[in-house]
Design a protein around this motif. Structure first.
Motif, PDB file in Angstrom:
ATOM      1  N   ALA A  14       0.947  -1.193   0.038  1.00 41.64           N
ATOM      2  CA  ALA A  14       0.218   0.024   0.032  1.00 41.64           C
ATOM      3  C   ALA A  14       0.770   1.152  -0.059  1.00 41.64           C
ATOM      4  CB  ALA A  14      -0.847   0.003   1.139  1.00 41.64           C
ATOM      5  N   GLU A  15       2.214   1.205   0.690  1.00 46.85           N
ATOM      6  CA  GLU A  15       2.905   2.288   0.719  1.00 46.85           C
ATOM      7  C   GLU A  15       3.411   2.745  -0.610  1.00 46.85           C
ATOM      8  OE1 GLU A  15       1.821   1.342   4.452  1.00 46.85           O
ATOM      9  OE2 GLU A  15       2.677   0.017   3.112  1.00 46.85           O
ATOM     10  N   GLU A  16       3.752   1.571  -1.243  1.00 48.40           N
ATOM     11  CA  GLU A  16       4.288   1.828  -2.720  1.00 48.40           C
ATOM     12  C   GLU A  16       3.375   2.319  -3.738  1.00 48.40           C
ATOM     13  OE1 GLU A  16       7.867  -1.543  -3.423  1.00 48.40           O
ATOM     14  OE2 GLU A  16       5.816  -2.016  -3.073  1.00 48.40           O
ATOM     15  N   VAL A  17       2.102   1.767  -3.531  1.00 51.61           N
ATOM     16  CA  VAL A  17       0.971   2.400  -4.346  1.00 51.61           C
ATOM     17  C   VAL A  17       0.616   3.750  -4.004  1.00 51.61           C
ATOM     18  CG1 VAL A  17      -1.408   2.177  -4.950  1.00 51.61           C
ATOM     19  CG2 VAL A  17       0.169   0.017  -4.848  1.00 51.61           C
ATOM     20  N   PHE A  18       0.811   4.177  -2.776  1.00 50.39           N
ATOM     21  CA  PHE A  18       0.572   5.864  -2.352  1.00 50.39           C
ATOM     22  C   PHE A  18       1.658   6.445  -2.882  1.00 50.39           C
ATOM     23  CE2 PHE A  18       1.211   8.790   1.044  1.00 50.39           C
ATOM     24  CZ  PHE A  18       0.167   9.462   0.809  1.00 50.39           C
ATOM     25  N   ARG A  19       3.007   6.106  -2.939  1.00 52.38           N
ATOM     26  CA  ARG A  19       3.779   7.061  -3.378  1.00 52.38           C
ATOM     27  C   ARG A  19       3.717   7.178  -4.918  1.00 52.38           C
ATOM     28  NH1 ARG A  19       7.400   4.144   0.357  1.00 52.38           N
ATOM     29  NH2 ARG A  19       7.945   2.558  -1.246  1.00 52.38           N
ATOM     30  N   ASP A  20       3.145   6.202  -5.536  1.00 57.36           N
ATOM     31  CA  ASP A  20       2.759   6.331  -7.048  1.00 57.36           C
ATOM     32  C   ASP A  20       1.704   7.404  -7.156  1.00 57.36           C
ATOM     33  OD1 ASP A  20       2.868   4.716  -9.889  1.00 57.36           O
ATOM     34  OD2 ASP A  20       0.882   5.291  -9.245  1.00 57.36           O
ATOM     35  N   PHE A  21       0.789   7.227  -6.280  1.00 60.60           N
ATOM     36  CA  PHE A  21      -0.360   8.193  -6.344  1.00 60.60           C
ATOM     37  C   PHE A  21      -0.074   9.530  -5.911  1.00 60.60           C
ATOM     38  CE2 PHE A  21      -3.312  10.663  -3.882  1.00 60.60           C
ATOM     39  CZ  PHE A  21      -4.714  10.349  -4.490  1.00 60.60           C
ATOM     40  N   ARG A  22       1.006   9.609  -4.955  1.00 59.73           N
ATOM     41  CA  ARG A  22       1.563  10.959  -4.667  1.00 59.73           C
ATOM     42  C   ARG A  22       2.168  11.541  -5.674  1.00 59.73           C
ATOM     43  NH1 ARG A  22       4.312  10.738   0.944  1.00 59.73           N
ATOM     44  NH2 ARG A  22       5.871   9.877  -0.340  1.00 59.73           N
ATOM     45  N   HIS A  99     -12.048  15.517 -12.429  1.00 55.38           N
ATOM     46  CA  HIS A  99     -11.820  14.213 -13.266  1.00 55.38           C
ATOM     47  C   HIS A  99     -10.465  13.753 -13.008  1.00 55.38           C
ATOM     48  CE1 HIS A  99     -15.432  14.017 -15.794  1.00 55.38           C
ATOM     49  NE2 HIS A  99     -15.426  15.138 -16.099  1.00 55.38           N
ATOM     50  N   SER A 100      -9.475  14.426 -12.630  1.00 55.50           N
ATOM     51  CA  SER A 100      -8.043  14.048 -12.402  1.00 55.50           C
ATOM     52  C   SER A 100      -8.204  13.522 -11.033  1.00 55.50           C
ATOM     53  CB  SER A 100      -7.077  15.249 -12.373  1.00 55.50           C
ATOM     54  OG  SER A 100      -7.086  15.955 -13.652  1.00 55.50           O
ATOM     55  N   ASP A 101      -9.045  13.957 -10.038  1.00 57.37           N
ATOM     56  CA  ASP A 101      -8.980  13.126  -8.685  1.00 57.37           C
ATOM     57  C   ASP A 101      -9.663  11.660  -9.050  1.00 57.37           C
ATOM     58  OD1 ASP A 101      -8.182  14.786  -6.830  1.00 57.37           O
ATOM     59  OD2 ASP A 101      -9.877  16.293  -7.116  1.00 57.37           O
ATOM     60  N   SER A 102     -10.540  11.729  -9.688  1.00 63.82           N
ATOM     61  CA  SER A 102     -11.380  10.348  -9.884  1.00 63.82           C
ATOM     62  C   SER A 102     -10.573   9.197 -10.774  1.00 63.82           C
ATOM     63  CB  SER A 102     -12.567  10.442 -10.890  1.00 63.82           C
ATOM     64  OG  SER A 102     -13.325   9.382 -11.310  1.00 63.82           O
ATOM     65  N   TRP A 103      -9.640   9.756 -11.595  1.00 64.00           N
ATOM     66  CA  TRP A 103      -8.449   9.093 -12.330  1.00 64.00           C
ATOM     67  C   TRP A 103      -7.558   8.513 -11.145  1.00 64.00           C
ATOM     68  CZ3 TRP A 103      -3.249   9.973 -13.746  1.00 64.00           C
ATOM     69  CH2 TRP A 103      -2.778   9.063 -14.476  1.00 64.00           C
ATOM     70  N   LEU A 104      -6.963   9.357 -10.591  1.00 65.18           N
ATOM     71  CA  LEU A 104      -5.984   8.957  -9.341  1.00 65.18           C
ATOM     72  C   LEU A 104      -6.612   7.784  -8.649  1.00 65.18           C
ATOM     73  CD1 LEU A 104      -4.230  12.383  -8.303  1.00 65.18           C
ATOM     74  CD2 LEU A 104      -3.441  10.722  -9.853  1.00 65.18           C
ATOM     75  N   LEU A 105      -7.634   7.829  -8.111  1.00 60.84           N
ATOM     76  CA  LEU A 105      -8.336   7.041  -7.158  1.00 60.84           C
ATOM     77  C   LEU A 105      -8.405   5.709  -8.020  1.00 60.84           C
ATOM     78  CD1 LEU A 105     -11.082   9.009  -5.092  1.00 60.84           C
ATOM     79  CD2 LEU A 105      -8.951   7.841  -4.168  1.00 60.84           C
ATOM     80  N   SER A 106      -8.958   5.803  -9.222  1.00 62.31           N
ATOM     81  CA  SER A 106      -9.141   4.453 -10.115  1.00 62.31           C
ATOM     82  C   SER A 106      -7.886   3.768 -10.327  1.00 62.31           C
ATOM     83  CB  SER A 106     -10.016   4.916 -11.202  1.00 62.31           C
ATOM     84  OG  SER A 106      -8.926   5.488 -12.270  1.00 62.31           O
ATOM     85  N   VAL A 107      -6.805   4.540 -10.607  1.00 63.76           N
ATOM     86  CA  VAL A 107      -5.410   3.996 -10.873  1.00 63.76           C
ATOM     87  C   VAL A 107      -5.044   3.287  -9.576  1.00 63.76           C
ATOM     88  CG1 VAL A 107      -3.018   4.458 -11.126  1.00 63.76           C
ATOM     89  CG2 VAL A 107      -4.807   5.309 -12.684  1.00 63.76           C
ATOM     90  N   ALA A 108      -4.978   3.868  -8.478  1.00 68.35           N
ATOM     91  CA  ALA A 108      -4.460   3.599  -7.150  1.00 68.35           C
ATOM     92  C   ALA A 108      -5.339   2.192  -6.930  1.00 68.35           C
ATOM     93  CB  ALA A 108      -4.833   4.439  -5.977  1.00 68.35           C
TER      94      ALA A 108
END
Length: 258
Positions: A14-22, A99-108
């Motif tokens: 989860a920490e690695e995916v969060f770094r990708d998200f951030r 839409h960018s917020d929505s995309w970030l959540l979908s990717v994560a």
């Protein structure tokens, strides 16, 4: 990750995916704030469907969507350029931000599903994401407004807010958060207590990703507003008393790179 489609990716926590998200979030915020003139010019309505991509290295790109079906990762909103000249610029930027917020959540959470995260890992990922302001809040100025409302003065040494973290002594915080409202006037106080207990149990350390050691010293970053075990970031209660504005290692490193 390579290109708009994402390319190979090896994160497993989860920490690695969060770094990708951030990282992706930081890139998209740059496009909609610091680099807004360049972004505006690239979104020519005369061109084909264009998308705004954010990348883990905190860069951004306006380009065509991925050609393969299905794509490697979820795709951003198509055709953001078509609405550019038909809306007020601020409204258009706010729409792209949503839409960018929505995309970030979908990717994560695509990665969460792809890597088989269990319930606890998904909750940890969401809590880390939810501690950051949304792109919409940053672009519209709502994030700054909320910060000012939370912190009316510069004295930010207080215990972690209310019943959420009562057992954590002398934590360093930007400002106390209001307790969650009761659902209905006729509901019993037991339900409210259960909600408080769940909220308390769900607070995670931004460094180790756990909520162990509820009776230990915790400290809050004044930049990203995430909480940390004092021992994880090597801050003692005595040292915290002399820190006016605490920045966690991630925020400090980001400033150094800038």
């Amino acid at each position: 990750m390579d290109g708009g489609s994402g390319g190979p990716y090896t994160s497993r926590t989860a920490e690695e995916v969060f770094r990708d998200f951030r990282g992706r979030r930081a890139g998209m915020i740059k496009a909609l704030t610091n680099d807004v003139e360049k972004f505006y010019q690239l979104c020519d309505p005369e061109k084909e469907n264009l998308c705004l991509y954010g990348y883990p290295n905190e860069t951004w790109e306006v380009t065509l969507p991925a050609e393969e079906v299905p794509p490697e990762i979820p795709e951003p909103a198509l055709g953001i350029n078509f609405a550019r000249d038909g809306m007020n610029e601020k409204d258009w930027l706010a729409l792209v931000a949503v839409h960018s917020d929505s995309w970030l959540l979908s990717v994560a959470f695509y990665f969460a599903a792809r890597f088989g995260f269990d319930k606890e890992a998904r909750r940890r990922l969401f809590n880390m994401i939810n501690n950051l302001p949304t792109i919409f809040e940053v672009v519209t100025g709502a994030a700054k407004k909320q910060t000012k409302e939370k912190a009316p003065n510069s004295t930010n040494k207080s215990n972690k807010p209310g019943p959420k973290m009562q057992s954590r002594p002398e934590s360093h915080s930007k400002a106390p958060k209001p307790p969650a409202p009761l659902k209905d006037d006729d509901e019993s106080g037991e339900d409210y207590g259960d909600e408080e207990e769940e909220e308390r149990d769900n607070t995670l350390c931004g460094s180790c990703g756990t909520n162990d050691g509820k009776d230990e010293f915790w400290i809050c970053c004044d930049s990203c507003e995430r909480w940390y075990h004092g021992k994880c970031v090597k801050i003692t209660p005595a040292r915290a008393e002399h820190i006016k504005h605490y920045k966690c290692p991630d925020c400090s490193n980001k400033r150094a790179r800038a």
